[in-house]
Design a protein around this motif. Structure first.
Motif, mmCIF file in Angstrom:
data_model
loop_
_atom_site.group_PDB
_atom_site.id
_atom_site.type_symbol
_atom_site.label_atom_id
_atom_site.label_comp_id
_atom_site.label_asym_id
_atom_site.label_seq_id
_atom_site.Cartn_x
_atom_site.Cartn_y
_atom_site.Cartn_z
ATOM 1 N N VAL A 157 -0.262 5.698 -1.379
ATOM 2 C CA VAL A 157 0.790 6.592 -1.888
ATOM 3 C C VAL A 157 0.187 7.911 -2.377
ATOM 4 N N SER A 158 0.767 9.040 -1.920
ATOM 5 C CA SER A 158 0.225 10.332 -2.370
ATOM 6 C C SER A 158 1.256 11.186 -3.102
ATOM 7 N N GLU A 159 2.559 10.922 -2.838
ATOM 8 C CA GLU A 159 3.607 11.786 -3.413
ATOM 9 C C GLU A 159 3.852 11.496 -4.900
ATOM 10 N N PHE A 160 3.669 10.255 -5.294
ATOM 11 C CA PHE A 160 3.996 9.873 -6.672
ATOM 12 C C PHE A 160 2.756 9.344 -7.399
ATOM 13 N N ALA A 161 2.762 9.528 -8.731
ATOM 14 C CA ALA A 161 1.663 8.989 -9.547
ATOM 15 C C ALA A 161 2.262 8.201 -10.705
ATOM 16 N N VAL A 162 1.469 7.331 -11.285
ATOM 17 C CA VAL A 162 1.927 6.550 -12.436
ATOM 18 C C VAL A 162 2.410 7.515 -13.525
ATOM 19 N N ALA B 234 0.819 -1.226 0.000
ATOM 20 C CA ALA B 234 0.000 0.000 0.000
ATOM 21 C C ALA B 234 0.847 1.267 0.000
ATOM 22 N N ASP B 235 1.985 1.236 0.727
ATOM 23 C CA ASP B 235 2.811 2.453 0.839
ATOM 24 C C ASP B 235 4.000 2.439 -0.135
ATOM 25 N N GLU B 236 3.919 1.619 -1.177
ATOM 26 C CA GLU B 236 5.063 1.500 -2.110
ATOM 27 C C GLU B 236 4.699 1.904 -3.539
ATOM 28 N N VAL B 237 5.755 2.278 -4.273
ATOM 29 C CA VAL B 237 5.598 2.489 -5.718
ATOM 30 C C VAL B 237 6.428 1.430 -6.432
ATOM 31 N N ARG B 238 5.996 1.059 -7.622
ATOM 32 C CA ARG B 238 6.849 0.182 -8.441
ATOM 33 C C ARG B 238 7.440 1.039 -9.551
ATOM 34 N N VAL B 239 8.764 1.021 -9.626
ATOM 35 C CA VAL B 239 9.464 1.847 -10.607
ATOM 36 C C VAL B 239 9.980 0.959 -11.732
ATOM 37 N N LYS B 240 9.704 1.386 -12.961
ATOM 38 C CA LYS B 240 10.326 0.728 -14.122
ATOM 39 C C LYS B 240 11.677 1.394 -14.285
ATOM 40 N N ILE B 241 12.737 0.655 -14.052
ATOM 41 C CA ILE B 241 14.082 1.250 -14.007
ATOM 42 C C ILE B 241 14.636 1.419 -15.433
#
Ligand SMILES: NC(=O)c1ccc[n+]([C@@H]2O[C@H](COP(=O)([O-])OP(=O)(O)OC[C@H]3O[C@@H](n4cnc5c(N)ncnc54)[C@H](OP(=O)(O)O)[C@@H]3O)[C@@H](O)[C@H]2O)c1
Length: 321
Positions: free
Chosen positions: A83-88, A27-34
């Motif tokens: 998550v609120s700081e980052f968006a897709v 819930a509190d994580e983002v997945r980043v495409k590196i």
């Protein structure tokens, strides 16, 4: 997803590309495409399992973490519900927290509170991936040294990852910076803001009669003993490597006069990533990149890093030309 994995300590050849499960964000994580990451000296040390004592943290018989890599730049591809700081779609850069790895892969999940921030506008993914490790290690050394405006600092090994960061950050602290490096890197050191440069192949700085408030051994190749005569009365020798410096730091902290500081373990914070972002956006910091390799050539990239002669940073690109 594709990732570089290793199951046994050893030479760079223990690294191999493998298909592994794509991580799912909590819930509190983002997945980043590196899109870009780096090969650092820390990656090399963990892979080699050296010094042996480090295996008490990384896995005694075999490595606990199969995927190396700490720095990253890429695109947010999924976000957890909280998550609120980052968006897709956001472009981000940063580093994993200390002793966490996993960026030599197509995707990574990171907590929103991790050392991650929006990528500075106009900076390539390759450059952004090469910002955090050397700079945060340099900051971690320079801050406790209490460097002030006008103080004299000598950065030894000014052409490495920590060194190129150290020269720029010492300039940010408005110190008078002398950079020591090989002939081929003198111009680079000047371009990073060094007030003076010394070519170590031509001149031994310990014999020229100059003294400094701080000597920053950014490459772990010098020693407090050899530097003592070049330190002012209350001068500080900043170490980045060498077990002996831990003992010297303890010993000299009990005495007056010249001191050794060896700030470990490293601590990577979001606050520092945001600080670096601001420096980049105001033109006061840049990442120095030596070579770029595609992820598939991780073994060659690692061999190069292990020559201990890279200039700045070595980048791995993932899915970008
Ligand atoms: N404290 C920590 O938590 C921590 C974490 C990571 C790394 N480290 C340590 O920090 C040190 C620096 O790491 P790094 O990644 O910045 O290193 P690096 O980028 O691999 O440093 C390589 C650079 O050092 C220069 N160099 C090599 N020998 C030199 C010498 N005798 N005198 C002056 N310059 C020399 C090389 O240029 P030339 O060969 O052309 O001179 C090259 O540009 C290493 O010892 C590493 O183990 C510490």
């Amino acid at each position: 997803m594709r990732a570089v994995v290793f199951d046994t300590y050893g030479a760079p050849e223990v690294l191999r590309l493998e298909e592994v499960e794509r991580p799912v964000p909590k819930a509190d994580e983002v997945r980043v495409k590196i899109h870009a990451t780096t090969v650092t000296r820390s990656d090399c040390a963990v892979r080699a399992g050296k010094p042996f004592i480090s295996r008490f943290f990384t896995g005694l018989r075999r490595p606990k973490q199969r995927i190396l890599g700490t720095e990253l730049a890429g695109e947010v591809e999924a976000v957890g519900a909280a998550v609120s700081e980052f968006a897709v779609g956001d472009h981000v850069f940063g580093t994993t927290s200390a002793f966490r790895f996993g960026t030599h892969a197509e995707f990574i999940c990171m907590q929103e509170s991790a050392p991650l921030a929006h990528k500075p506008a106009g900076m390539s993914f390759e450059e952004a991936a090469a910002v955090c490790d050397g700079a945060i290690l340099a900051l971690m050394c320079l801050r406790p040294a209490g460097l002030r405006k006008g103080q004299r600092i000598l950065v030894y090994g000014a052409s490495g990852s920590i060194g190129t960061a150290g020269v720029q950050l010492a300039g940010y602290f408005q110190a008078d910076v002398t950079a020591v490096c090989n002939t081929k890197n003198l111009e680079l050191a000047r371009s990073l803001g060094a007030d003076r440069v010394i070519d170590y192949t031509q001149e031994d700085f310990t014999k020229n009669g100059e003294t400094y408030d701080v000597i920053f051994d950014a490459v772990g190749k010098h020693s407090f003993k050899r530097c003592q005569g070049s330190l002012k009365r209350d001068g500080v020798y900043l170490a980045t490597d060498g077990l002996r410096n831990l003992f010297l730091a303890l010993w000299t902290s009990r005495l007056g006069g010249k001191k050794v500081l060896f700030p470990i373990p490293p601590r990577y914070t979001k606050k520092d990533v945001l600080f670096l972002k601001e420096l980049i956006e105001t033109g006061r910091y840049r990442a120095v990149i030596d070579r770029r390799y595609p992820l598939e050539e991780v073994v060659e990239a690692t061999r190069y890093v292990e020559t201990k002669q890279k200039t700045g940073n070595v980048v791995l690109t993932i899915g970008i030309a």
